[in-house]
Design a protein around this motif. Structure first.
Motif, PDB file in Angstrom:
ATOM      1  N   VAL A 115       0.844  -1.269   0.081  1.00 39.28           N
ATOM      2  CA  VAL A 115      -0.092  -0.092  -0.045  1.00 39.28           C
ATOM      3  C   VAL A 115       0.725   1.251  -0.111  1.00 39.28           C
ATOM      4  N   PRO A 116       0.706   2.205  -0.674  1.00 44.61           N
ATOM      5  CA  PRO A 116       1.324   3.475  -0.678  1.00 44.61           C
ATOM      6  C   PRO A 116       1.573   4.029   0.441  1.00 44.61           C
ATOM      7  N   GLU A 117       2.822   4.380   1.093  1.00 39.33           N
ATOM      8  CA  GLU A 117       3.155   4.969   2.349  1.00 39.33           C
ATOM      9  C   GLU A 117       2.164   6.106   2.832  1.00 39.33           C
ATOM     10  N   ILE A 118       1.712   6.842   1.953  1.00 37.20           N
ATOM     11  CA  ILE A 118       0.876   7.977   2.230  1.00 37.20           C
ATOM     12  C   ILE A 118      -0.535   7.520   2.848  1.00 37.20           C
ATOM     13  N   VAL A 119      -1.097   6.397   2.322  1.00 38.30           N
ATOM     14  CA  VAL A 119      -2.167   5.726   2.645  1.00 38.30           C
ATOM     15  C   VAL A 119      -2.172   5.207   4.020  1.00 38.30           C
ATOM     16  N   THR A 120      -1.004   4.531   4.422  1.00 41.39           N
ATOM     17  CA  THR A 120      -0.774   4.076   5.756  1.00 41.39           C
ATOM     18  C   THR A 120      -0.904   5.305   6.658  1.00 41.39           C
ATOM     19  N   ALA A 121       0.055   6.361   6.387  1.00 43.88           N
ATOM     20  CA  ALA A 121       0.130   7.529   7.069  1.00 43.88           C
ATOM     21  C   ALA A 121      -1.071   8.226   7.469  1.00 43.88           C
ATOM     22  N   VAL A 122      -2.126   8.489   6.644  1.00 46.18           N
ATOM     23  CA  VAL A 122      -3.397   8.876   6.764  1.00 46.18           C
ATOM     24  C   VAL A 122      -4.142   8.030   7.646  1.00 46.18           C
ATOM     25  N   ALA A 123      -3.951   6.773   7.469  1.00 42.97           N
ATOM     26  CA  ALA A 123      -4.872   5.686   8.595  1.00 42.97           C
ATOM     27  C   ALA A 123      -4.361   5.694   9.744  1.00 42.97           C
ATOM     28  N   LEU A 124      -2.901   5.980  10.084  1.00 40.59           N
ATOM     29  CA  LEU A 124      -2.343   6.189  11.418  1.00 40.59           C
ATOM     30  C   LEU A 124      -2.629   7.384  12.037  1.00 40.59           C
ATOM     31  N   GLY A 141       5.284   8.091  22.067  1.00 45.05           N
ATOM     32  CA  GLY A 141       4.697   6.805  22.175  1.00 45.05           C
ATOM     33  C   GLY A 141       3.922   6.627  20.751  1.00 45.05           C
ATOM     34  N   TYR A 142       3.217   7.502  20.103  1.00 41.10           N
ATOM     35  CA  TYR A 142       2.349   7.485  19.001  1.00 41.10           C
ATOM     36  C   TYR A 142       3.533   7.143  17.946  1.00 41.10           C
ATOM     37  N   LEU A 143       4.384   7.995  17.729  1.00 43.61           N
ATOM     38  CA  LEU A 143       5.667   8.023  16.576  1.00 43.61           C
ATOM     39  C   LEU A 143       6.287   6.597  16.872  1.00 43.61           C
ATOM     40  N   ILE A 144       6.674   6.233  17.853  1.00 38.66           N
ATOM     41  CA  ILE A 144       7.223   4.820  18.157  1.00 38.66           C
ATOM     42  C   ILE A 144       6.339   3.661  17.604  1.00 38.66           C
ATOM     43  N   LEU A 145       4.986   3.691  18.097  1.00 35.39           N
ATOM     44  CA  LEU A 145       4.173   2.548  17.668  1.00 35.39           C
ATOM     45  C   LEU A 145       3.805   2.634  15.903  1.00 35.39           C
ATOM     46  N   ALA A 146       3.709   3.899  15.631  1.00 38.37           N
ATOM     47  CA  ALA A 146       3.652   4.218  14.006  1.00 38.37           C
ATOM     48  C   ALA A 146       4.701   3.459  13.251  1.00 38.37           C
ATOM     49  N   HIS A 147       5.989   3.961  13.798  1.00 36.20           N
ATOM     50  CA  HIS A 147       6.902   3.324  13.090  1.00 36.20           C
ATOM     51  C   HIS A 147       7.189   1.768  13.156  1.00 36.20           C
ATOM     52  N   SER A 148       6.696   1.403  14.361  1.00 36.91           N
ATOM     53  CA  SER A 148       6.887  -0.154  14.430  1.00 36.91           C
ATOM     54  C   SER A 148       5.683  -1.093  13.741  1.00 36.91           C
ATOM     55  N   ALA A 149       4.727  -0.293  13.444  1.00 37.63           N
ATOM     56  CA  ALA A 149       3.627  -0.823  12.644  1.00 37.63           C
ATOM     57  C   ALA A 149       4.201  -0.977  11.195  1.00 37.63           C
ATOM     58  N   PHE A 150       4.836  -0.092  10.640  1.00 39.52           N
ATOM     59  CA  PHE A 150       5.267   0.248   9.482  1.00 39.52           C
ATOM     60  C   PHE A 150       6.530  -0.821   9.151  1.00 39.52           C
ATOM     61  N   CYS A 151       7.274  -1.019  10.181  1.00 38.94           N
ATOM     62  CA  CYS A 151       8.595  -1.506  10.032  1.00 38.94           C
ATOM     63  C   CYS A 151       8.449  -3.050  10.283  1.00 38.94           C
ATOM     64  N   VAL A 152       7.250  -3.566  10.654  1.00 40.19           N
ATOM     65  CA  VAL A 152       7.042  -5.019  10.976  1.00 40.19           C
ATOM     66  C   VAL A 152       7.392  -5.805   9.545  1.00 40.19           C
ATOM     67  N   PRO A 153       6.739  -5.538   8.409  1.00 34.59           N
ATOM     68  CA  PRO A 153       7.115  -6.330   7.524  1.00 34.59           C
ATOM     69  C   PRO A 153       8.465  -6.268   6.886  1.00 34.59           C
ATOM     70  N   PHE A 154       9.355  -5.150   7.001  1.00 33.47           N
ATOM     71  CA  PHE A 154      10.846  -5.118   6.563  1.00 33.47           C
ATOM     72  C   PHE A 154      11.537  -6.061   7.606  1.00 33.47           C
ATOM     73  N   ALA A 155      11.225  -6.060   8.771  1.00 35.25           N
ATOM     74  CA  ALA A 155      11.640  -6.987   9.778  1.00 35.25           C
ATOM     75  C   ALA A 155      11.181  -8.453   9.481  1.00 35.25           C
ATOM     76  N   TYR A 156      10.134  -8.554   9.084  1.00 27.85           N
ATOM     77  CA  TYR A 156       9.458 -10.045   8.875  1.00 27.85           C
ATOM     78  C   TYR A 156      10.208 -10.821   7.724  1.00 27.85           C
ATOM     79  N   ASP A 211      12.557   7.691   7.775  1.00 23.03           N
ATOM     80  CA  ASP A 211      10.789   7.942   7.462  1.00 23.03           C
ATOM     81  C   ASP A 211      10.566   9.161   7.613  1.00 23.03           C
ATOM     82  N   VAL A 212       9.904   9.743   6.445  1.00 20.48           N
ATOM     83  CA  VAL A 212       9.487  11.283   6.631  1.00 20.48           C
ATOM     84  C   VAL A 212       7.710  11.238   6.655  1.00 20.48           C
ATOM     85  N   ILE A 213       7.043  10.550   5.584  1.00 21.35           N
ATOM     86  CA  ILE A 213       5.738  10.737   5.504  1.00 21.35           C
ATOM     87  C   ILE A 213       4.874  10.390   6.806  1.00 21.35           C
TER      88      ILE A 213
END
Length: 268
Positions: A115-124, A141-156, A211-213
């Motif tokens: 999914v385009p990162e902008i879509v994930t950013a709007v949802a978060l 805490g919100y930034l940490i959780l948001a980055h964690s959610a986005f980074c899970v597939p990269f670590a997976y 990450d920026v977006i």
């Protein structure tokens, strides 16, 4: 008829020239950035002599210091959380027989990649805005959780790839010797899996640091990271200080890659 030779792309006409051009286009801007970070003038594209003054200015800039510390805190926590979740997900999807809905789980885990990162950013943004209104909390805490959610597939991905390539005979032998699942995981699976875990953590750390977006959408006032601080500077007066900060980030990334290569080489 002679034997059919395997196709080799390097034998195609113009391959060398295209490869050299690709490397030049890829690395020439980076080299230019590093060179102009030592520019003594006030322009980002006019050479004013060799100087380290912009590194000194960036080092003494309290806004840069705060953004750098904030970026590292977020990246470290995000990589730890994302790697832990990714390890559990990889174990749950590889250390058992295929089950109904497994493909759907793969898709859901890797959804941020597709999914385009902008879509994930709007949802978060929508989700965390509701949480902020309900709790009144607006910390990191919100930034940490948001980055964690986005980074899970990269670590997976590297963790799952490592698990799929591992021989299960030692784990089976441990079970035959009455080892508990936890003992098997701690003494056999995890040590063998560690190169994949390190690769996933490193990738998650770099993705979060860069990450920026998502950061722009989720952060509150006064929570700039280094990338968002640099983006803000691009909208104002642009100086070689941005080049110096970019070069420092580049050096940090190279050091992380070097450390990872050394660690994985020793374990290999």
């Amino acid at each position: 008829m002679g034997k059919n030779r395997a196709f080799d792309v390097t034998t195609l006409p113009g391959f060398t020239a295209i490869a050299i051009l690709a490397f030049v286009l890829l690395y020439a801007p980076i080299v230019t950035l590093v060179v102009y970070s030592f520019n003594g003038g006030n322009s980002v594209n006019l050479w004013g002599g060799f100087s380290l003054k912009w590194y000194k200015i960036a080092w003494e800039n309290e806004a840069v210091q705060g953004a750098a510390v904030r970026s590292l805190i977020i990246a470290v926590w995000a990589s730890v959380i994302a790697t832990s979740v990714a390890t559990l997900a990889a174990l749950g999807t590889t250390r058992r027989k295929r089950f109904r809905g497994q493909t759907f789980i793969y898709v859901m885990i890797n959804q941020p990649l597709m999914v385009p990162e902008i879509v994930t950013a709007v949802a978060l943004l929508i989700f965390f805005s509701s949480v902020k209104l309900a709790t009144g909390y607006s910390g990191l805490g919100y930034l940490i959780l948001a980055h964690s959610a986005f980074c899970v597939p990269f670590a997976y991905l590297p963790i799952r790839a490592r698990l799929e390539g591992m021989d299960t005979s030692m784990e089976i032998a441990a079970a035959d010797l009455y080892a508990t699942p936890w003992q098997t995981f701690r003494h056999i699976t995890l040590p063998l899996l560690m190169p994949g875990v390190l690769a996933g953590a490193m990738l998650a750390f770099v993705i979060s640091l860069d990450d920026v977006i998502i950061t722009e959408f989720v952060k509150s006032a006064g929570q700039d990271t280094l990338p968002t601080y640099m983006l803000g500077q691009l909208r104002r007066a642009l100086t070689p200080e941005v080049n110096a900060i970019s070069t420092a980030l580049l050096v940090l990334t190279v050091l992380i890659l070097t450390a990872f290569f050394i660690i994985t080489k020793k374990r290999g």
